[in-house]
Scaffold this motif. Sequence first.
Motif, short mmCIF file in Angstrom:
data_model
loop_
_atom_site.label_atom_id
_atom_site.label_comp_id
_atom_site.label_asym_id
_atom_site.label_seq_id
_atom_site.Cartn_x
_atom_site.Cartn_y
_atom_site.Cartn_z
N VAL A 85 0.90 -1.20 0.10
CA VAL A 85 0.21 0.00 -0.08
C VAL A 85 0.77 1.23 0.00
CG1 VAL A 85 -1.55 1.39 1.29
CG2 VAL A 85 -1.79 -1.33 1.02
N PHE A 88 3.06 1.36 -3.24
CA PHE A 88 2.39 1.87 -4.42
C PHE A 88 2.01 3.21 -4.66
CE2 PHE A 88 -1.52 2.49 -6.84
CZ PHE A 88 -1.39 1.79 -8.04
N TRP A 89 1.61 3.93 -3.41
CA TRP A 89 1.22 5.31 -3.34
C TRP A 89 2.43 6.06 -3.66
CZ3 TRP A 89 -3.47 6.17 -5.38
CH2 TRP A 89 -4.28 5.40 -4.85
N TYR A 92 3.08 5.81 -7.15
CA TYR A 92 2.10 6.48 -8.06
C TYR A 92 2.32 7.94 -7.88
CZ TYR A 92 -2.59 7.86 -9.60
OH TYR A 92 -3.51 8.48 -10.36
N TYR A 93 2.55 8.48 -6.91
CA TYR A 93 2.68 10.17 -6.72
C TYR A 93 3.97 10.56 -7.64
CZ TYR A 93 3.81 14.49 -4.79
OH TYR A 93 3.86 15.94 -4.52
N HIS A 97 2.27 12.52 -10.43
CA HIS A 97 1.96 13.73 -10.12
C HIS A 97 3.15 14.55 -10.15
CE1 HIS A 97 -2.15 12.92 -8.51
NE2 HIS A 97 -1.66 11.74 -8.23
N LEU A 202 -7.52 4.11 -12.36
CA LEU A 202 -6.59 3.55 -11.33
C LEU A 202 -6.90 1.87 -11.48
CD1 LEU A 202 -4.56 3.66 -9.16
CD2 LEU A 202 -6.44 3.63 -7.54
#
Length: 287
Positions: A85, A88-89, A92-93, A97, A202
Amino acid sequence: MTLSRLAPRLAPYLQAMPLTLILAAFLVLPIATIVMVSFWDYDSIRIFPAFVFTNYQETITSPVTWSTYINTLKYTVIVWALTLVIGFWVAYYLAFHIRTATTQMVLFLICTIPFLTSNIIRMISWIPFLGRNGLLNQTMMSLGIIHQPLEFLLFSDFAVVLAMVHLYTLFMVTPIFNTLMRIDRSLIEAARDAGASGFQILTNVIIPLAKPGIAIGSIFVVTLVMGDFITVRFMSGGQSASVGLMMANQIALLQYPAAAANAVILLILVLLLVGGILRIVNIRKEL
């Protein structure tokens, strides 16, 4: 057959020979030695070259051993879920982003700064922070959040999991970040043009394409946690056990055949877990 015709056929084998010799010397031979020693017998002061199944029988039939393996699997599942968790984030950021490649690389290198110190130093640094009179307890007491120190923060399963997540999250971030960076952004634009929501993009585009990175990161984390014993020893204060810690104790007591038998069983278990991951995600096909 002339030498000119034989040379092209031998060339691939000659090219693979150095790596084959290295793997044989540093991987196959040590594992074969461990397997051999696992069938030897021993007493309190020495080991005997023999062929007995006593070590495996005692390991498999011992309730303590079963409890230790279950505890190790518990750590593995919890740490894997949390690192997945978080990893991954973070990936992903960084991938979606952060717009410029330079900033992405700088932030990624910042994530690797803890690796400039050893695992033991990073792990021990949690002790003065989580202790009964540590920074966290003292801060919460001064703010009136708690009225007495929280005992579960240190020398507990919570401390073990926290330290492992801290140590191994980057092993999940790196492969997932690499996979996300390889996703064709036109696929995301196409899904957005088709009316897909952010959550649908997503779950239906990004996560399926990130499966190879998730699988590679999972293999890293699972194998590292299954063999970890230093973190369990220090962060649990001797109140918890793992297979790696059990083997370390057996080696300290000169019970090398018993430790070798546990090592073989642990290797088989890890290979089964890795094989299960590879059955779910065909890394070679997905990449």
